[in-house]
Design a protein around this motif. Structure first.
Motif, mmCIF file in Angstrom:
data_model
loop_
_atom_site.group_PDB
_atom_site.id
_atom_site.type_symbol
_atom_site.label_atom_id
_atom_site.label_comp_id
_atom_site.label_asym_id
_atom_site.label_seq_id
_atom_site.Cartn_x
_atom_site.Cartn_y
_atom_site.Cartn_z
ATOM 1 N N ARG A 219 0.827 -1.205 0.000
ATOM 2 C CA ARG A 219 0.000 0.000 0.000
ATOM 3 C C ARG A 219 0.864 1.258 0.000
ATOM 4 O O ARG A 219 0.553 2.236 -0.689
ATOM 5 C CB ARG A 219 -0.946 -0.006 1.202
ATOM 6 N N PRO A 284 -3.810 4.135 -0.742
ATOM 7 C CA PRO A 284 -4.799 3.541 -1.646
ATOM 8 C C PRO A 284 -5.436 2.311 -1.023
ATOM 9 O O PRO A 284 -4.816 1.623 -0.203
ATOM 10 C CB PRO A 284 -3.954 3.167 -2.865
ATOM 11 N N THR A 285 -6.666 2.039 -1.398
ATOM 12 C CA THR A 285 -7.325 0.815 -0.947
ATOM 13 C C THR A 285 -6.822 -0.363 -1.779
ATOM 14 O O THR A 285 -6.262 -0.183 -2.871
ATOM 15 C CB THR A 285 -8.849 0.916 -1.102
ATOM 16 N N ASP A 287 -8.723 -2.384 -3.288
ATOM 17 C CA ASP A 287 -9.526 -2.350 -4.519
ATOM 18 C C ASP A 287 -8.825 -1.520 -5.578
ATOM 19 O O ASP A 287 -8.716 -1.926 -6.749
ATOM 20 C CB ASP A 287 -10.917 -1.763 -4.233
ATOM 21 N N GLU A 288 -8.337 -0.333 -5.198
ATOM 22 C CA GLU A 288 -7.660 0.550 -6.147
ATOM 23 C C GLU A 288 -6.376 -0.080 -6.677
ATOM 24 O O GLU A 288 -6.079 -0.010 -7.877
ATOM 25 C CB GLU A 288 -7.367 1.900 -5.474
ATOM 26 N N ILE A 291 -7.214 -3.022 -9.116
ATOM 27 C CA ILE A 291 -7.625 -2.537 -10.437
ATOM 28 C C ILE A 291 -6.432 -1.971 -11.196
ATOM 29 O O ILE A 291 -6.248 -2.233 -12.391
ATOM 30 C CB ILE A 291 -8.740 -1.479 -10.295
ATOM 31 N N ARG A 292 -5.590 -1.212 -10.492
ATOM 32 C CA ARG A 292 -4.441 -0.579 -11.149
ATOM 33 C C ARG A 292 -3.492 -1.632 -11.710
ATOM 34 O O ARG A 292 -3.001 -1.513 -12.835
ATOM 35 C CB ARG A 292 -3.715 0.308 -10.142
#
Length: 301
Positions: A219, A284-285, A287-288, A291-292
């Motif tokens: 993270r 950032p989560t 999830d982020e 996706i990234r």
């Protein structure tokens, strides 16, 4: 010493490489996230771990070496798809499956009674599995996974069909098992559960390991220069080092100018007489990050 060691495993089905050079280790007393989008190769990796599939190349060590029949009784596996006998009664099914893991009938009955009470299933013990809700069947499957007190837990989507109360109960159970120095591999698409539970992760995409390491380190690696600020003071239109900002729930999200130093921004806020109650890098989560990485957008890494 790591409980599970996976070194450069490859598995192909025809011309399709379902797993392509995946490596990771899982240690005692940790919850390890095995993550990835649908079709990424997670299930194939699990089946190689469990010796259901043989890797075309690479090496897997579990509990100190290659899989054996004795070791299988030291592993608890929760598959994503339920595998319970629908036409027999809950208690009968659980007892039978527990004896397959080496428990005597008496010990299986004793342990199952404890779990039935804890999982709020005692009043349903005489019902056939097909008469139970999806959530109840999920809890029954979890009992089968845990009842023989395995050293290794491999759990695929454990929160499926569970309401918030039962989800919390399962999370508490997993944390208890970690506290007993058990080795836990957690496979889930629910990234907020990963954030709450996992110590380390591997993210697999298109059969390859694309992200591996400690959760907090990952993270931080993906964190940008955005800041979270909580203050009772109204902010001026312009702030030194801040390109723009927006109101959030109970605070502000600051987008820094290129080259700005967060510590200099903090000093500027304080010198301007702004009361700072909270000031931190906007992490950032998962999830982020998921996706990234999966979409190939690493612009903020």
């Amino acid at each position: 010493m790591s409980t599970i060691q996976v070194e450069n495993i490859v598995k192909a089905f025809g011309s399709q490489r379902a797993v392509d050079g995946v490596s990771f280790e899982v240690n005692p007393g940790e919850i390890f996230g095995l993550l990835g989008p649908n079709g990424a190769g997670k299930t194939t990796t699990i089946r190689i771990l469990l010796d259901i599939f043989k890797a075309d190349s690479g090496r897997v060590s579990i509990l100190g070496g290659a899989m054996t029949e004795e070791k299988k009784n030291r592993i608890g596996y929760l598959p994503e798809e339920r595998g319970l006998y629908q036409e027999i009664k809950l208690e009968q099914c659980l007892t039978y499956l527990a004896t397959l893991k080496g428990l005597s009938q008496a010990e299986a009955t004793r342990r199952i009674n404890v779990y039935l009470e804890r999982f709020d299933l005692a009043q349903h013990r005489k019902k056939k599995l097909k008469e139970l809700s999806k959530g109840m069947q999920q809890k029954a499957q979890l009992i089968v996974t845990l009842v023989h007190e395995p050293d290794v837990l491999i759990i695929d989507e454990p929160f499926s069909a569970l309401d918030p109360v039962n989800t919390q109960m399962v999370k508490d159970l997993l944390l208890e098992e970690r506290g007993k120095n058990r080795t836990i591999v957690l496979c889930t698409h629910q990234m907020h559960q990963v954030e709450e539970l996992c110590d380390r992760i591997v993210l697999i995409n298109q059969g390859k390991s694309v992200l591996y390491g400690g959760l907090e380190e990952i993270r931080r690696r993906f964190a940008g220069q955005d800041l979270l600020l909580r203050t009772p003071t109204a902010l001026p239109a312009a702030l030194p080092g801040v390109a723009s900002y927006e109101h959030t729930n109970g605070g502000y999200h600051l987008m820094l100018s290129a080259g700005s130093d967060p510590q200099a921004v903090l000093a500027g806020l304080l010198s301007a007489g702004i009361t700072v109650e909270q000031f931190e890098i906007a992490m950032p989560t998962m999830d982020e990050i998921f996706i990234r990485v999966v979409t190939g957008d690493s612009s903020n890494e």
